[in-house]
Design an enzyme around this catalytic site. Structure first.
Site, mmCIF file in Angstrom:
data_model
loop_
_atom_site.group_PDB
_atom_site.id
_atom_site.type_symbol
_atom_site.label_atom_id
_atom_site.label_comp_id
_atom_site.label_asym_id
_atom_site.label_seq_id
_atom_site.Cartn_x
_atom_site.Cartn_y
_atom_site.Cartn_z
ATOM 1 N N GLU A 260 103.153 -64.293 39.519
ATOM 2 C CA GLU A 260 103.704 -63.556 38.288
ATOM 3 C C GLU A 260 102.750 -62.899 37.333
ATOM 4 O O GLU A 260 103.041 -61.775 36.928
ATOM 5 C CB GLU A 260 104.633 -64.551 37.515
ATOM 6 C CG GLU A 260 105.746 -64.999 38.426
ATOM 7 C CD GLU A 260 105.446 -66.439 38.844
ATOM 8 O OE1 GLU A 260 104.319 -66.724 39.351
ATOM 9 O OE2 GLU A 260 106.291 -67.347 39.217
ATOM 10 N N ASP B 192 106.390 -69.087 41.068
ATOM 11 C CA ASP B 192 106.801 -70.503 40.677
ATOM 12 C C ASP B 192 107.838 -71.023 41.476
ATOM 13 O O ASP B 192 108.863 -70.380 41.972
ATOM 14 C CB ASP B 192 107.186 -70.751 39.274
ATOM 15 C CG ASP B 192 105.942 -70.412 38.249
ATOM 16 O OD1 ASP B 192 104.890 -70.264 38.729
ATOM 17 O OD2 ASP B 192 106.106 -69.676 37.069
ATOM 18 N N ASP C 126 110.783 -72.670 41.191
ATOM 19 C CA ASP C 126 111.908 -73.115 40.446
ATOM 20 C C ASP C 126 112.939 -71.729 40.775
ATOM 21 O O ASP C 126 112.511 -70.886 41.352
ATOM 22 C CB ASP C 126 111.701 -73.402 39.005
ATOM 23 C CG ASP C 126 111.036 -72.069 38.012
ATOM 24 O OD1 ASP C 126 111.038 -70.980 38.751
ATOM 25 O OD2 ASP C 126 110.733 -72.377 37.109
ATOM 26 N N GLU D 235 113.885 -69.414 38.852
ATOM 27 C CA GLU D 235 113.556 -68.307 38.409
ATOM 28 C C GLU D 235 112.300 -67.518 39.429
ATOM 29 O O GLU D 235 112.238 -66.461 39.732
ATOM 30 C CB GLU D 235 112.707 -68.494 36.953
ATOM 31 C CG GLU D 235 112.527 -67.158 36.159
ATOM 32 C CD GLU D 235 113.900 -66.491 35.692
ATOM 33 O OE1 GLU D 235 113.872 -65.402 35.157
ATOM 34 O OE2 GLU D 235 114.945 -67.330 35.598
ATOM 35 N N TYR E 173 102.637 -77.637 36.720
ATOM 36 C CA TYR E 173 103.606 -76.682 36.111
ATOM 37 C C TYR E 173 104.338 -77.538 34.878
ATOM 38 O O TYR E 173 104.861 -78.392 34.890
ATOM 39 C CB TYR E 173 104.690 -76.350 37.401
ATOM 40 C CG TYR E 173 105.739 -75.193 37.106
ATOM 41 C CD1 TYR E 173 105.005 -74.088 36.640
ATOM 42 C CD2 TYR E 173 107.089 -75.391 37.055
ATOM 43 C CE1 TYR E 173 105.784 -72.949 36.361
ATOM 44 C CE2 TYR E 173 107.562 -74.357 36.712
ATOM 45 C CZ TYR E 173 107.178 -72.991 36.483
ATOM 46 O OH TYR E 173 107.909 -71.950 36.270
ATOM 47 N N ARG F 7 107.271 -76.211 33.372
ATOM 48 C CA ARG F 7 108.826 -76.162 33.521
ATOM 49 C C ARG F 7 109.397 -77.361 34.327
ATOM 50 O O ARG F 7 109.328 -76.958 35.368
ATOM 51 C CB ARG F 7 109.288 -75.026 33.651
ATOM 52 C CG ARG F 7 108.951 -73.838 32.542
ATOM 53 C CD ARG F 7 109.774 -72.444 32.680
ATOM 54 N NE ARG F 7 109.349 -71.617 31.335
ATOM 55 C CZ ARG F 7 108.284 -70.743 31.334
ATOM 56 N NH1 ARG F 7 107.649 -70.745 32.481
ATOM 57 N NH2 ARG F 7 108.086 -69.975 30.565
ATOM 58 N N HIS G 149 109.823 -81.232 41.001
ATOM 59 C CA HIS G 149 108.424 -80.866 40.358
ATOM 60 C C HIS G 149 107.866 -82.355 39.970
ATOM 61 O O HIS G 149 108.695 -83.221 39.979
ATOM 62 C CB HIS G 149 108.418 -80.276 39.132
ATOM 63 C CG HIS G 149 108.691 -78.644 39.401
ATOM 64 N ND1 HIS G 149 108.310 -77.981 40.332
ATOM 65 C CD2 HIS G 149 109.761 -77.945 38.745
ATOM 66 C CE1 HIS G 149 108.732 -76.543 40.323
ATOM 67 N NE2 HIS G 149 109.678 -76.713 39.591
#
Length: 943
Positions: A18, A104, A106, A108, A334, A336, A381
């Protein structure tokens, strides 16, 4: 086999992440055979307006960006600012033999990976590469063990995005029509705003209660030492067996909750104190219990935000920005995550550091396991921890400033989570005596001693309540036994008042949202940022204060869209979305139920559409709710009674109060400061505001022109102006503007005279001319009074000089060399102490654009809810932390002059220009359609 040698055999691989920072770090671990490039976030999304929607779509699709009539098909467009990056990625892909999507892990990140696939359309093998930390071993392991794209995660994210778009784009226009233009509504932001508003309502309804008690200092008669103090302080607990009322015993209306308590007023408290003056006291009981405290779980997203707020003064947004940098540069895992789990590698690393730094006595025999996860947790996670199989101590990282502070916090918390319990003893001593009037008085004191600090050696959690006792605080009591005599050295009478419920801070609002299971913990920082940016909430110190505007918005939503802001309903929607992610429900039938109210296609029960809030508001579907707006009285939802016939109203240009109907006799109206906290608007303050001069003050007619001169309060302060005759052209070539002038700082509306007004409107004043005949004028500008001669300006020291300065005095000023550079620095308005990050003194200064805080390196302007008088050191440090997190302002580089080209090359732009003209005509025809959707940008997605 290393990634580089694998690449030599298998060709070149393109890895897409990203962010550029993440790309740079990963590139260093993969070697020359890999090309690592950033997508720079999402490369495509739902359109921001009708102008971005492809031509083939018409009607509602152009407004919503979602085709609700055809299974809620989303219309995705490549963001205009990402087109160049997409082209770059396509070009790189042409020369690659394999594509790794390393976004990532997740929802998103999975969605970004899917969008990349949809846009790039790769013809080479594609693999999904996932990792929780950016270290050499983790990145190489991710390359060696790729997986396929998780389509269920993509579907769940897409459903969430569509849901938020429908909510925002359908409900926001209702706010525009009934409250104020350019407002926004959102599935979680509106509920978060409601929480803040409800807390303020509780404060407004709160009625304080006064109560009194006694505090005694009792001596043992021994000399005493640190392990055995000579005295103790105890509070009156009971009189004749009846417990003395404390603050917790009163309700919000100031009434006692139970009758079986003794409410002491001042007179009774003083009488009891007098009756206890010569009383002999003795220990009635000593109760000792073992004390044990276990370590706190490692950080997850929300607990990190809360603790960074308490200990470092960081806002939720600033915390996430700093954590993002730490993650991308390989310092932490990570950031989040909803998990408190540590991997075996992390547990081993933490236990090794416990032994190394604190000794084997602090290491439990077996690793501690933190398996509990938040309901509706994101995909698996780890907890937030230092990266790698060996944790770097803060000193070893080389980090500085905010990054050092946050890393140190994470490191301490992680290491402490693998340490032994803290143990000790807690003791309660009760002391009794008989007063002169025969009443039995019992005092109580509590103490705590820690015999083994365990994990507290490494880390102590903060508290939201600044008066709360932290876990490592000891309070030793004298070593006394039952029946021991004590003497009262002093008995004091103490008065107290109950306090209204505390306003939310960013940390406590995050905690509340998580406890209610509303929204995604990973998005709370952006939610809080949204309600602050929209003006629904402002900050006063660290407290979140709702604006009057938010009261109107929440009032409308509660009355007419009750379920959409119901806490249980919103939490149940999260459950539904997680069921979709788990494959237990289908997205399209659920969206139909939400939008159209069609319930037949989803056979599951107990979903969000069945949830209620008990107000009889039936959710027949969002579309139906926003279609019939006739029942919404715009004036009613924006009006709130204050008392004495005074009503607060939220108008299109801000809040105001009025008494009586407009144009009726005795009608009064006054503006309300936008930064006034709603619970501070009392009847007394409202009367005071109404008593202040407002409206137009007729000063008389100008003797020369005959025009009426009036004074009035304006948006930028009081001013005087002339009233031009009817029929005077206000626009066009022959337009006439009325003369206008701001009042001096020494003037006020209720004292300004006609002579003052005419004098003010005579400015600029011609003072005279210099020896060369150049005219000198005295003028009043944005930054104060000044002289002007051609392009040469000189400041004056006071506004009065505009009318009194003579030509000789003006020439004398111009005879002095012009002050170059900055004027002498003004003294600070307030000193706040030493910043915990920069370790430099922080002061409040008055700047060109208002007061600001500075430590000499970083400057941060005070927000609308801050004031020089009330700003605390913690708030000042928070503002500086947020400013540092944003980084330095970007400077726009000057474009180099265009190089000369050949005549053949010059011909090409001419064709482009012609094409642009054609496109311009087409765009003009679409203005009406585009205009309807432009404001919809305000209804941005949030979760």
């Amino acid at each position: 086999m290393s990634p580089t040698s694998e690449t030599a055999q298998g060709g070149r691989r393109l890895v897409i992440v990203e962010s550029p920072a993440k790309a740079k770090t990963i590139k260093g671990y993969l070697g020359p055979g890999y090309v690592v490039e950033a997508s720079v976030g999402h490369i495509r999304d739902l359109p921001n307006g009708a102008a971005e929607v492809p031509e083939k779509y018409t009607g509602e699709v152009r407004r919503l960006g979602v085709d609700v009539e055809h299974d809620f098909e989303p219309i995705y467009v490549v963001n205009a600012d990402k087109r160049a990056q997409v082209k770059k990625l396509k070009d790189l892909l042409k020369d690659s033999d394999e594509l790794f999507l390393a976004t990532d892990e997740d929802r998103e990140g999975e969605a970004i990976a899917w969008h990349l696939l949809e846009v790039l359309k790769p013809k080479v093998p594609v693999k999904r590469m996932v990792f929780h930390e950016i270290t050499k071993d983790a990145i190489r392991a991710a390359v060696a063990n790729p997986r396929d794209l998780n389509q269920r995660m993509v579907d769940a994210q897409e459903t969430r995005r569509i849901l938020d778009r429908l909510y925002g784009y359908e409900v926001s226009p209702v706010l525009w029509k009934k409250v104020m233009p350019r407002l926004s509504a959102g599935r979680v932001q509106s509920v978060a705003t409601r929480l803040v508003v409800e807390r303020e309502r509780d404060r407004i309804a709160f009625r304080s209660a006064d109560y009194w008690d006694l505090t005694g200092t009792f001596a043992t008669g021994r000399a005493g030492d640190p392990s055995d103090p000579s005295s103790l302080v105890a509070r009156l607990q009971a009189v004749d067996g009846k417990r003395v009322a404390q603050g917790r015993d009163f309700d919000s209306l100031g009434r006692l909750k139970t009758a079986n308590t003794l409410h002491l007023d001042e007179a009774n408290a003083r009488a009891l104190a007098a009756a206890l003056e010569n009383t002999r006291f003795a220990v009635r009981s000593v109760e000792s219990k073992p004390y044990r405290r276990s370590p706190y779980a490692p950080f997850r997203t929300t607990t990190l935000q809360q603790e960074a707020s308490r200990k470092l003064g960081f806002g939720a947004k600033a915390t996430m920005q700093v954590a993002q940098k730490l993650y991308e540069n390989g310092y932490i895992t990570y950031m989040r995550t909803d998990s408190t789990t540590l991997s075996d590698t992390a547990v081993a690393a933490a236990r090794a550091q416990v032994t190394q730094l604190y000794g084997a006595d602090y290491l439990p025999s077996s690793p501690r396991v933190y398996a509990a996860k938040v309901k509706n947790a994101q995909e698996a996670h780890e907890a937030i921890r230092p990266s790698g199989d060996r944790f770097r101590t803060p000193a070893e990282t080389g980090l500085t400033g905010d990054q050092f502070k946050l890393y140190e916090l994470i490191w301490k918390r992680t290491v402490a989570s693998q340490m032994k319990d803290a143990t000790g003893n807690s003791v309660t001593v009760k002391i009794a005596g008989t007063a002169a009037d025969g009443r039995d008085a019992e005092f109580s004191a509590s103490g705590k001693t820690i015999t083994f600090h365990g994990f507290l050696k490494a880390y102590v959690e903060g508290a939201d309540d600044p008066n709360a006792e932290l876990d490592d605080r000891e309070s030793r009591l004298p070593q006394v036994g039952e029946g021991d005599a004590l003497s009262a050295e002093e008995i004091t009478v103490d008065g107290h008042s109950t306090k209204p419920p505390a306003r939310y801070t960013e940390a406590s609002l995050v905690k509340e949202l998580e406890e209610r299971e509303i929204g995604r913990p990973s998005t709370y920082a952006s939610i809080i940022g949204t309600i602050l940016d929209r003006g629904y909430v402002f900050k006063k110190g660290t407290a979140l204060v709702p604006s009057f505007l938010s009261f109107a918005v929440v009032n409308l939503l509660e009355k007419h869209f009750g379920r959409l802001v119901d806490y249980d309903f919103t939490a149940r929607m999260e459950d539904d979305l997680d069921r979709i992610a788990a494959g237990q429900a289908q997205a399209v039938p659920w969206l139909k139920r939400f939008y159209f109210g069609e319930g037949g296609e989803d056979t599951t029960t107990g979903g969000a559409a069945d949830a209620g809030n008990g107000d009889g508001d039936h959710l027949g579907g969002l579309k139906e709710l926003v279609t019939d707006l006739g029942a919404i009285d715009a004036r009613e939802v924006s009006s709130f009674p204050v008392g004495n016939g005074i009503v607060l109203r939220v108008g299109r240009y801000g809040p105001y109060i009025e008494r009586g109907e407009k144009d009726s006799e005795g009608h009064q109206r006054a503006d309300v400061p936008e930064d006034l906290a709603p619970d501070e608007l009392s009847v007394e303050l409202a009367e005071e505001l109404l008593a202040k001069p407002s409206g137009d003050f007729e000063l008389g007619a100008d003797p020369e022109s005959g025009h009426q001169i009036i004074a009035r309060a304006g948006r930028y302060g009081p001013y005087v102006t002339e009233v031009l005759p009817e029929g005077t052209p206000k626009t066009g070539k022959n337009a006439v503007k009325p003369r206008t002038a701001s009042l001096f700082k020494t003037m006020s509306l209720d004292t300004v005279t006609l002579a003052d007004a005419l004098q003010l409107m005579s400015l600029p004043r011609i003072v005279g001319a210099d020896a060369e005949g150049q005219e000198i004028t005295a003028q009043n500008g944005r930054y104060g009074p000044y002289l002007k001669k051609g392009t040469d300006s000189r400041s004056l020291t006071s506004e009065d000089q505009l009318f009194t300065i003579t030509l000789e005095e003006a020439l004398a000023i111009y005879a002095q060399p012009k002050q170059r550079g900055r004027a002498a620095a003004k003294p600070p308005l307030k000193e706040l102490g030493t910043d915990p990050v920069s370790e430099k003194p922080v002061v409040v200064k008055d700047g060109r654009f208002g007061p600001y805080v500075t430590d000499g390196e970083t400057n941060a302007t005070l927000r609308s809810g801050d004031s020089v008088e009330e700003i605390t050191p913690e708030r000042g440090f928070e503002l500086l932390a947020e400013k540092r997190a944003k980084g330095p302002a970007k400077k726009t580089a000057k474009k180099a002059p265009a190089k000369k080209t050949t005549a053949a090359k010059k011909a090409a732009p001419a064709k482009k220009a012609a094409a642009k003209k054609t496109a311009a005509k087409t765009t003009t025809a679409k203005k009406t359609t585009a205009k309807k959707a432009t404001a919809a940008k305000a209804a941005s997605s949030e979760d």
